[in-house]
Design a protein around this motif. Sequence first.
Motif, PDB file in Angstrom:
ATOM      1  N   VAL A 197     -74.231 -22.775  -9.800  1.00 26.85           N
ATOM      2  CA  VAL A 197     -73.523 -23.286  -9.488  1.00 26.85           C
ATOM      3  C   VAL A 197     -73.526 -24.186 -10.355  1.00 26.85           C
ATOM      4  O   VAL A 197     -71.506 -24.873 -10.804  1.00 26.85           O
ATOM      5  N   GLN A 198     -74.042 -25.446 -10.963  1.00 26.73           N
ATOM      6  CA  GLN A 198     -74.156 -26.683 -12.029  1.00 26.73           C
ATOM      7  C   GLN A 198     -73.550 -25.503 -13.704  1.00 26.73           C
ATOM      8  O   GLN A 198     -72.848 -26.665 -13.517  1.00 26.73           O
ATOM      9  N   ASP A 199     -74.326 -24.197 -13.566  1.00 22.01           N
ATOM     10  CA  ASP A 199     -73.672 -23.686 -15.016  1.00 22.01           C
ATOM     11  C   ASP A 199     -72.351 -23.521 -14.355  1.00 22.01           C
ATOM     12  O   ASP A 199     -71.494 -23.918 -16.046  1.00 22.01           O
ATOM     13  N   ILE A 200     -71.624 -22.956 -13.330  1.00 19.70           N
ATOM     14  CA  ILE A 200     -70.738 -22.314 -14.044  1.00 19.70           C
ATOM     15  C   ILE A 200     -69.769 -23.854 -13.866  1.00 19.70           C
ATOM     16  O   ILE A 200     -68.286 -24.030 -13.945  1.00 19.70           O
ATOM     17  N   LEU A 201     -69.884 -24.899 -12.923  1.00 14.72           N
ATOM     18  CA  LEU A 201     -69.354 -26.003 -12.893  1.00 14.72           C
ATOM     19  C   LEU A 201     -68.594 -26.729 -13.964  1.00 14.72           C
ATOM     20  O   LEU A 201     -68.314 -27.384 -15.045  1.00 14.72           O
ATOM     21  N   ALA A 202     -70.195 -26.403 -15.205  1.00 15.14           N
ATOM     22  CA  ALA A 202     -69.991 -26.717 -17.116  1.00 15.14           C
ATOM     23  C   ALA A 202     -69.099 -26.179 -17.588  1.00 15.14           C
ATOM     24  O   ALA A 202     -68.538 -27.029 -18.434  1.00 15.14           O
ATOM     25  N   GLU A 203     -69.521 -25.396 -17.440  1.00 10.16           N
ATOM     26  CA  GLU A 203     -68.334 -23.710 -17.673  1.00 10.16           C
ATOM     27  C   GLU A 203     -67.251 -24.431 -17.726  1.00 10.16           C
ATOM     28  O   GLU A 203     -66.257 -23.757 -18.447  1.00 10.16           O
ATOM     29  N   LEU A 204     -67.062 -24.933 -16.193  1.00  4.45           N
ATOM     30  CA  LEU A 204     -65.294 -24.957 -15.800  1.00  4.45           C
ATOM     31  C   LEU A 204     -65.115 -26.118 -16.459  1.00  4.45           C
ATOM     32  O   LEU A 204     -63.713 -26.026 -16.526  1.00  4.45           O
ATOM     33  N   ARG A 205     -66.156 -26.917 -16.128  1.00  2.00           N
ATOM     34  CA  ARG A 205     -65.128 -28.549 -16.768  1.00  2.00           C
ATOM     35  C   ARG A 205     -63.792 -28.838 -17.521  1.00  2.00           C
ATOM     36  O   ARG A 205     -63.191 -29.190 -17.347  1.00  2.00           O
ATOM     37  N   LEU A 208     -60.809 -27.934 -16.962  1.00  5.16           N
ATOM     38  CA  LEU A 208     -60.103 -28.581 -15.458  1.00  5.16           C
ATOM     39  C   LEU A 208     -58.689 -28.221 -15.453  1.00  5.16           C
ATOM     40  O   LEU A 208     -58.276 -28.155 -14.065  1.00  5.16           O
TER      41      LEU A 208
END
Length: 343
Positions: A197-205, A208
Amino acid sequence: MTANGQPRLRSLDLQGYKTFASKSMFAFAPTITAIVGPNGSGKSNIADAIRWVLGEQSYSLLRGKRTDDMIFSGSEQRARASMASATITFDNSDGWLPIEFSEVTVGRRAYRDGTNEYLINGQRVRLRDVAELLARCGLGERTYTIIGQGLVDAALSLKAEERRRLFEEAAGIGLYRSRREETLRRMDQTQRNLDRVQDILAELRPRLRSLERQARRAQDYEQVRSELNTALRTWYGYHWFRLGDSVFHARREAEREAAQRDALREREEKADRDLVTARASIDSLRAALHRNSQHVSAAYRERESLGRKLAVAEERLRWLGDQIGTLQAELSEADSSQALLQT
């Protein structure tokens, strides 16, 4: 297997299991129960049956290779069995098993298609349910509650860690160890999921803002779609009620037309009846007219005959008149002659 001088293991019922083709019951008394017999008589099959009914999945420990090896394979006197069944009964009057029954039966059935069924007090359950129930009281799989040939020597030759695991399982700790390991595995899986999830969030930031714009567009789209659905429901509702009113009036008109049709049908039927009556009357009148025509023809013929007879009679009367005139003239001349002669 006893507690407070009372036996906990009451009986073992076998049917169709290995060499036990017929139903066989082994009752275990409070004292030591021994089963003796020559080699090949099936003593080890009883121990295997206890292992098997308690959920053993390793066929090598059961001295077999597959499920078919657990089922009676037949002999010269008896056909092979289609199912193997084993049921073990425990005394639970002191509640040593975590289940609210004074007597607990654990059963297992195997079929030749490889299907296995597990039962607790006659109710079908999962293998996991049987394993958890038995693990809480030290009867779980591989707890070495059942000691076979050579198992003591194998246990003594174990390493310290392996021997510790053996004692823990025999003491009933294996269930909690397996639960702990399962919990640790789940926690590890959860941690990996969090990392993902953290990797996905880092990819999505970095995306944004774009995602926010897309989210706003999606919200606008949902709002417009909701308003459109509301307008469509209003529009369809209006047409629905209008069509309903049209259908109502059309049905009223159809009922009125149907009433007129029924009235016309009644008039038509009456006209048909009158026509039949008129045709019958016409046929009667035609018959009477035919009879009258025959009478008129006969009267015409009779009149012609009478006319001819009258003409003949008139001609005769005229001739007679002429004859009378002639005779009178001759009579007058005769009278005149007579008078002359007299003078």
